[in-house]
Write an enzyme that holds these catalytic residues in place. Structure first.
Site, PDB file in Angstrom:
ATOM      1  N   GLY A 249       1.251  -1.604  -0.080  1.00  0.00           N
ATOM      2  CA  GLY A 249      -0.703  -0.083   0.215  1.00  0.00           C
ATOM      3  C   GLY A 249       0.523   1.386  -0.150  1.00  0.00           C
ATOM      4  N   ARG A 288       2.931  -2.271  -5.647  1.00  0.00           N
ATOM      5  CA  ARG A 288       3.225  -0.575  -6.844  1.00  0.00           C
ATOM      6  C   ARG A 288       4.701  -0.006  -6.732  1.00  0.00           C
ATOM      7  NH1 ARG A 288      -1.266   2.304  -8.585  1.00  0.00           N
ATOM      8  NH2 ARG A 288      -1.855   1.107  -7.171  1.00  0.00           N
ATOM      9  N   CYS A 357     -12.940   4.131 -29.878  1.00  0.00           N
ATOM     10  CA  CYS A 357     -13.743   4.781 -30.082  1.00  0.00           C
ATOM     11  C   CYS A 357     -14.502   5.210 -28.624  1.00  0.00           C
ATOM     12  CB  CYS A 357     -14.502   4.308 -31.020  1.00  0.00           C
ATOM     13  SG  CYS A 357     -13.626   3.735 -32.249  1.00  0.00           S
TER      14      CYS A 357
HETATM   15  C1  LIG Z   1      -2.565  -5.504  -3.749  1.00  0.00           C
HETATM   16  C2  LIG Z   1      -2.751  -6.368  -2.479  1.00  0.00           C
HETATM   17  C3  LIG Z   1      -1.643  -5.883  -2.528  1.00  0.00           C
HETATM   18  C4  LIG Z   1      -0.725  -4.784  -2.933  1.00  0.00           C
HETATM   19  O1  LIG Z   1      -0.871  -3.516  -3.385  1.00  0.00           O
HETATM   20  P1  LIG Z   1       0.415  -2.607  -3.479  1.00  0.00           P
HETATM   21  O2  LIG Z   1      -0.787  -0.953  -2.712  1.00  0.00           O
HETATM   22  O3  LIG Z   1       0.091  -2.728  -5.140  1.00  0.00           O
HETATM   23  O4  LIG Z   1       1.592  -2.634  -2.606  1.00  0.00           O
HETATM   24  C5  LIG Z   1      -0.485  -6.498  -0.650  1.00  0.00           C
HETATM   25  N1  LIG Z   1      -1.199  -7.561  -0.281  1.00  0.00           N
HETATM   26  C6  LIG Z   1      -2.247  -7.498  -0.865  1.00  0.00           C
HETATM   27  C7  LIG Z   1      -3.243  -8.622   0.520  1.00  0.00           C
HETATM   28  C8  LIG Z   1      -3.199  -6.941  -1.917  1.00  0.00           C
HETATM   29  O5  LIG Z   1      -4.199  -7.893  -2.046  1.00  0.00           O
END
Ligand SMILES: *Cc1c(COP(=O)(O)O)cnc(C)c1O
Length: 422
Positions: A249, A288, A357
């Site tokens: 996250g 990410r 489109c």
């Molecule tokens: C998507 C996800 C992540 C990674 O999230 P990011 O925002 O890309 O860091 C980590 N753990 C779980 C359980 C996820 O579903």
């Protein structure tokens, strides 16, 4: 693993494209018959990035990679030596990791797991299963029993969070399909303890995505560490409950230069864990934050037009390749690489669109370009995570983009500027 000392070049300034990437873009356009659209990934920059993230981790904290951000084989192979494992969310992702023989542990999380996903993961030696609901406890126990094993699991918790900690993509602290509500946690722990084929290893909280604010993230992690002893004490044998997975996250700033201060978060954690008499093994699993910076989406201008007072650059490709800006509702940074000499300096503000489109096929509005021309290249950085793999690639039967994986030597050759405050 050896820490990586040089932290000066890791976080790429969004509006700069390393010269080696620019040169590669020009070569692609030179050698193609039609105008180009393609993804380019710099594997050396990716390697440097993971090493840098790792180099800041305190002892007792692990780094997994959530492969849903980008699960191309070259990406997985580049990341594998530098992470402790992989976080997977489907049977398809389990198959991918098996197929590429990555030689790293993996965990399986996510709501809506199939029985066949659970079975496949167990047969492939899944390290931990992150359980998302009370009923999944029952199902997994049955499947682990069929397979003749005792599976170590983490319970995914949807904790109560103070209001200001939520981001625009919150998965916890509010009604969501993710995890087990905190007030049901003691019931869940009891049920796991009662299962012959499950062993409770700890807890998992992936609460949000797009977290840009290091202080808020710190507060979130502090809150989880405060709850840790309480959660641990719910178990029949608390001494066996040793792991706290705090998810991913950490956000990427697509619109400005200042990036999430990872070194600051790690410094804080190091102190915080040192104070705890009996700290859990902590684990991050970002997606990410690991791969976004290594990728670029290249488009070539097909047409320039003026319509109802607005200028448009219609480009090869579009949101069917790179849906991220549309999905997140932002204007992606765009870097203009002119082709050919003899240009003035008149600036135009254009809306960059693709070939679809639909009026939603917009990558960025209000982009200032100096005398753009048909055939010029536009490069969109920060395209290495949630880019191609979240896009509706078959819409309008356009061809899929080429995916290039190149090595630029990153740290040695390019001049991307460090934001880290190590
Ligand atoms: C998507 C996800 C992540 C990674 O999230 P990011 O925002 O890309 O860091 C980590 N753990 C779980 C359980 C996820 O579903």
């Amino acid at each position: 693993m050896r820490p990586f000392e040089d932290s000066t070049m890791i976080q790429c300034e969004p509006n700069r494209i390393p010269p080696a990437i620019q040169a590669f873009c020009h070569r692609l356009a030179d050698s193609a018959e039609d105008p180009v659209a393609a993804f380019i990934h710099d594997l050396d920059a990716l390697r440097d990035r993971v090493r840098w993230l790792r180099s800041h981790l305190p002892d007792g904290v692990e780094l997994y990679y959530a492969i849903k951000a980008n699960s191309e084989a070259a990406i997985l192979n580049t990341v594998a030596p530098w992470v402790d494992g992989f976080d997977l969310s489907s049977g398809g992702e389990v198959r991918k990791v098996i197929q590429h023989d990555l030689n790293r542990p993996f965990v399986l999380s996510g709501p809506g797991k199939l029985d066949s996903d659970l079975r496949l993961a167990i047969e492939a030696g899944v390290e931990r299963v992150h359980i998302e609901s009370l009923d999944e406890i029952r199902r997994l126990n049955g499947i682990a029993g069929d397979c003749g094993i005792r599976q170590r699991v983490l319970l995914r918790v949807n904790p109560l969070l103070p209001e200001p900690l939520s981001t625009k993509l919150s998965m916890a602290g509010q009604p969501t399909p993710f995890g087990i509500e905190e007030r049901q946690l003691s019931e869940a722990v009891m049920r796991v303890d009662a299962c012959e084929h499950l062993e409770l290893g700890g807890f998992h909280v992936h609460a949000m995505s797009h977290q840009m604010d290091v202080e808020r993230h710190r507060t979130l992690l502090d809150g989880l560490l405060d709850k840790w002893p309480v959660w641990q004490a719910l178990a029949e044998r608390p001494e066996r409950v040793t792991e706290l997975n705090v998810g991913g996250g950490m956000g990427v700033n697509y619109l400005g230069a200042e990036q999430f201060d990872w070194p600051a978060l790690c410094r804080h954690l190091r102190q915080r864990l040192a104070w705890l008499p009996n700290p859990p093994l902590l684990r991050f699993e970002p997606g990410r934050f690991i791969t976004a910076y290594c990728g670029y989406y290249l488009m070539q201008i097909l047409d320039l037009k003026h319509n109802h007072g607005e200028d448009f650059a219609v480009c090869r490709g579009g949101t069917h390749h790179f849906r991220l800006p549309a999905a997140q509702g932002h204007d992606h940074p765009v870097v203009h690489l002119p082709r050919g000499a003899g240009r003035g300096n008149t600036e135009r503000r254009v809306t960059v669109v693709g070939q679809l489109c639909t009026p939603k096929d917009v990558l960025a509005r209000g982009v200032r370009l100096t005398e753009p021309r048909r055939g010029d290249l536009l490069v969109l950085p920060l395209a290495g995570a949630y880019g191609y793999n979240i896009s509706h690639a078959d819409f309008l039967c356009h061809p899929r983009p080429a995916l290039h994986f190149i090595r630029t030597g990153a740290g040695r050759h390019n001049a991307a500027v460090g934001e880290g405050t190590a």
